[in-house]
Every structure is written in C-alpha cells, then in structure tokens.
Design a protein around this motif. Structure first.
Motif, short mmCIF file in Angstrom:
data_model
loop_
_atom_site.label_atom_id
_atom_site.label_comp_id
_atom_site.label_asym_id
_atom_site.label_seq_id
_atom_site.Cartn_x
_atom_site.Cartn_y
_atom_site.Cartn_z
N ALA A 1 0.84 -1.21 0.00
CA ALA A 1 0.00 0.00 0.00
C ALA A 1 0.87 1.26 0.00
O ALA A 1 0.58 2.22 -0.71
N MET A 2 1.96 1.26 0.77
CA MET A 2 2.85 2.42 0.78
C MET A 2 3.51 2.61 -0.58
O MET A 2 3.60 3.72 -1.09
N ARG A 3 3.99 1.51 -1.18
CA ARG A 3 4.62 1.60 -2.50
C ARG A 3 3.64 2.14 -3.53
O ARG A 3 3.99 2.94 -4.38
N PHE A 4 2.40 1.70 -3.44
CA PHE A 4 1.37 2.20 -4.36
C PHE A 4 1.14 3.69 -4.12
O PHE A 4 0.99 4.46 -5.05
N GLY A 5 1.15 4.09 -2.84
CA GLY A 5 0.89 5.48 -2.49
C GLY A 5 1.94 6.45 -2.98
O GLY A 5 1.62 7.53 -3.46
N PHE A 6 3.21 6.10 -2.89
CA PHE A 6 4.23 7.07 -3.27
C PHE A 6 4.70 6.93 -4.71
O PHE A 6 5.23 7.89 -5.27
N GLY A 7 4.54 5.79 -5.31
CA GLY A 7 5.05 5.65 -6.67
C GLY A 7 4.11 5.00 -7.65
O GLY A 7 4.47 4.72 -8.78
N GLY A 8 2.89 4.72 -7.20
CA GLY A 8 1.95 4.05 -8.08
C GLY A 8 2.38 2.64 -8.44
O GLY A 8 1.93 2.08 -9.43
N HIS A 9 3.24 2.04 -7.59
CA HIS A 9 3.74 0.69 -7.86
C HIS A 9 2.60 -0.31 -7.68
O HIS A 9 2.03 -0.44 -6.61
N VAL A 10 2.28 -1.01 -8.73
CA VAL A 10 1.24 -2.03 -8.70
C VAL A 10 1.91 -3.37 -8.48
O VAL A 10 2.97 -3.65 -9.06
N GLU A 11 1.30 -4.20 -7.64
CA GLU A 11 1.88 -5.52 -7.39
C GLU A 11 1.95 -6.32 -8.68
O GLU A 11 1.03 -6.29 -9.50
N MET A 12 3.04 -7.02 -8.83
CA MET A 12 3.22 -7.87 -10.01
C MET A 12 2.40 -9.14 -9.82
O MET A 12 2.40 -9.72 -8.74
N PRO A 13 1.69 -9.58 -10.85
CA PRO A 13 0.95 -10.85 -10.73
C PRO A 13 1.93 -12.00 -10.51
O PRO A 13 3.00 -12.02 -11.08
#
Length: 136
Positions: A123-135
């Motif tokens: 969630a933090m990675r998504f919040g600061f960099g828009g990093h989406v989890e890799m399938p």
C-alpha cells in the motif's frame, strides 16, 4: 540508491509495527489479552505530532482509511533493485547494514509467505510511486 535502501528500512519498521498491533486481536491470544485496535485511528494519531511522523506514515494512514484490511493488496512486495544495490554497496565497503538487508530479505520472503505488514508495504509503495503488485 542509498535513499531507497533507507526507505526500505523505514517502510519495514512501519509494516512490522502495524502487524504487531493488528495481531492483538488474534484468537491465539488469551481472550483477556485481545484488543480490536483501530489501525486507521492509530495511524492518524501517530502522523499528527508523533516522533515517527512522516510521509510514509501519511500514506499508511490514507491506505488504512480506504480499507483497514487492505484487501486490494496481496502483500507480495516487489523490489525495484535499489535495496539490492544498496546492500551490494554496503558489502563492498564493509559497512554493516542490518536493517536495510533485513528489509530487502523481508520483501523476498513476502513472495512466499505474506503478512498484513506486507500488504501495508504494498500500500505504501502504491501510495508514493503508483507501484502495482506484479501478478504471481
């Protein structure tokens, strides 16, 4: 790159702390030791004047406010190489980097066995960099 390595350590500390708090409601604990803590409220209190306030904690509070269970995240935390590079540099220079290396290895572990804290990292990675989890 070292900045990103430090970021790994900070994020891991938040993730572990919130994982501990979430665990207080575990059925594994004696009933009189269980607490259903509101993690969203805790994050809000901490981000407003606590010694550990930071933008990462702001992102944590925002993610928890949207969904306290963080259902949109699997908890399989990717890394983009900066942490690995930081650890390599530390080894080349013979500089101990206990926290940073543990945080990197926790990301590797999350791809096999996830925790609530891992969801918080995602969630933090998504919040600061828009990093989406890799399938997976």
């Amino acid at each position: 790159m070292v900045h990103n390595g430090i970021e790994y350590g900070l994020m891991q500390a938040y993730a572990e702390g919130f994982d501990i708090l979430k665990g207080k409601s575990s059925a594994k604990l004696p009933e009189d030791e269980r607490f259903d803590l509101n993690l969203t409220d805790i994050a809000e209190v901490w981000r407003r004047g606590s010694v550990i306030s930071s933008w990462l904690l702001d992102l944590t509070a925002t993610a928890l406010a949207k969904d306290q269970m963080l259902e949109q995240f699997s908890g399989q935390v990717a890394d983009s190489g900066e942490g690995h590079w930081t650890i390599e540099a530390a080894m080349e220079e013979a500089v101990p980097a206990y926290v940073l290396s543990a945080a990197l290895f926790a990301r590797y572990r999350s791809r096999v066995d996830t925790t609530f804290g891992d969801k918080l990292l995602s969630a933090m990675r998504f919040g600061f960099g828009g990093h989406v989890e890799m399938p997976q």
